[in-house]
Design an enzyme around this catalytic site. Structure first.
Site, PDB file in Angstrom:
ATOM      1  CG  ASP A  16     -17.738   1.738 -21.950  1.00  0.00           C
ATOM      2  OD1 ASP A  16     -17.885   0.606 -21.723  1.00  0.00           O
ATOM      3  OD2 ASP A  16     -17.080   1.958 -21.098  1.00  0.00           O
ATOM      4  N   GLY A  17     -19.910   2.020 -23.718  1.00  0.00           N
ATOM      5  CA  GLY A  17     -21.400   2.545 -23.193  1.00  0.00           C
ATOM      6  C   GLY A  17     -22.634   1.540 -24.066  1.00  0.00           C
ATOM      7  CG  ASN A  18     -22.509  -0.961 -27.007  1.00  0.00           C
ATOM      8  OD1 ASN A  18     -21.842  -0.348 -27.676  1.00  0.00           O
ATOM      9  ND2 ASN A  18     -21.782  -2.301 -27.215  1.00  0.00           N
ATOM     10  CB  SER A  62      -8.799 -10.696 -20.502  1.00  0.00           C
ATOM     11  OG  SER A  62      -8.238  -9.574 -20.017  1.00  0.00           O
ATOM     12  CG  ASN A  64     -15.640  -7.272 -20.813  1.00  0.00           C
ATOM     13  OD1 ASN A  64     -15.582  -6.094 -22.436  1.00  0.00           O
ATOM     14  ND2 ASN A  64     -16.193  -6.207 -20.402  1.00  0.00           N
ATOM     15  NE  ARG A 184     -13.862   3.404 -21.380  1.00  0.00           N
ATOM     16  CZ  ARG A 184     -13.759   2.770 -20.657  1.00  0.00           C
ATOM     17  NH1 ARG A 184     -11.789   2.340 -20.831  1.00  0.00           N
ATOM     18  NH2 ARG A 184     -14.149   1.613 -20.174  1.00  0.00           N
ATOM     19  CB  SER A 192     -11.103  -0.400 -19.280  1.00  0.00           C
ATOM     20  OG  SER A 192     -11.716   0.139 -18.885  1.00  0.00           O
TER      21      SER A 192
END
Ligand code: IPE
Ligand code: IPE
Ligand code: MG
Length: 245
Positions: A16-18, A62, A64, A184, A192
């Site tokens: 996560d964090g892109n 699912s 996203n 994470r 999530s």
């Protein structure tokens, strides 16, 4: 000196964090997803060299699909291009790739690329990379329940045979050991809807580092944190230390 025994066999990562990484650089979120793919390549190689046997990464949840249409379609384009390029590379490096999630939602062409990548690499034994795409932990559990019900309706199993082991094997990753370590990145402290069933006794590690910045060193930090934990599985510390002595 750490021994190979202390290395988690199976590591799960919520990459996560892109988007925030890109936005900090005043670039579109897609730029962050591309950088995220590069980070995955490096982390995969480093994990393999460290003795990790299996890596399961959350690439697309699912949930996203609820993102802006343009971001979703850019992500699909990125997956399509990456599938061809990476599958060849993975194969040369002895990595088996598998996908978990409801793949029926993807374009037929993408499903075909996925199947091809899985088939080409199916015999590789050095390491396994599981990519969670259109994956949800609740979907996984419901799917396992459906598989179980189907087997029961066909008379293949009795009620008594339905136990945690059987049910777990009906879920995705059923043939793999549960993840030892769950990382994470990106600072959020939530699952999530990732591996709900499979992470019942997994060690969790949360880091504020944004995924594109998460490299071999950050991975080693996560491993070191894991190695400092005592996995008690409900027992007392004394019991655990006596058993491992
Ligand atoms: C994770 O990064 C990648 C995907 C969900 C595809 P994000 O895109 O969620 O990045 P942030 O959380 O918005 O920074
Ligand atoms: C989880 O990240 C899914 C992936 C990394 C693919 P999200 O960015 O979608 O998670 P939330 O929405 O912050 O919980
Ligand atoms: Mg996010």
């Amino acid at each position: 000196m750490t021994s190979i025994a202390d290395i988690p066999a199976h590591v799960a990562i919520v990459m996560d964090g892109n988007g925030r990484w890109a936005q900090k650089k005043n670039r579109p979120r897609t730029f962050g997803h591309k950088a995220g793919l590069k980070a995955l390549r490096k982390v995969l190689e480093h994990a393999g060299n460290s003795g990790v046997r299996e890596l399961t990464v959350f690439a697309f949840s699912s949930e996203n699909w609820n993102r802006p249409k343009q971001e979703v379609s850019r992500l699909m384009e990125l997956f399509m291009r990456a599938l061809d390029r990476e599958a060849k590379d993975l194969h040369e490096n002895g990595v088996r790739i598998r996908f978990i999630g409801d793949l029926t939602a993807f374009a037929p062409e993408m499903q075909e690329k996925i199947r091809r990548a899985e088939n080409t690499t199916a015999g590789n034994q050095r390491m396994t990379l599981n990519v969670a795409a259109n994956y949800g932990g609740r979907w996984d559990i419901v799917n396992a329940a459906r598989n179980t019900a189907r087997a029961y309706a066909r008379g293949e199993i009795t009620l008594d045979q339905i136990d945690e082991d059987y049910f777990g094997r009906q879920a995705t990753l059923g043939s793999s050991p549960d993840p030892d370590l769950f990382i994470r990145t990106g600072g959020e402290m939530r699952i999530s809807n990732f591996l709900l069933w499979q992470s019942a006794y997994t060690e969790f590690y949360f880091t504020p580092v944004l995924w594109p910045d998460f490299g071999p060193e950050a991975f080693d930090d996560a491993i070191a944190a894991y190695q400092s934990r005592e996995r008690r599985y409900g027992m007392t510390g004394e019991q655990v230390r006596r058993e491992s002595a």
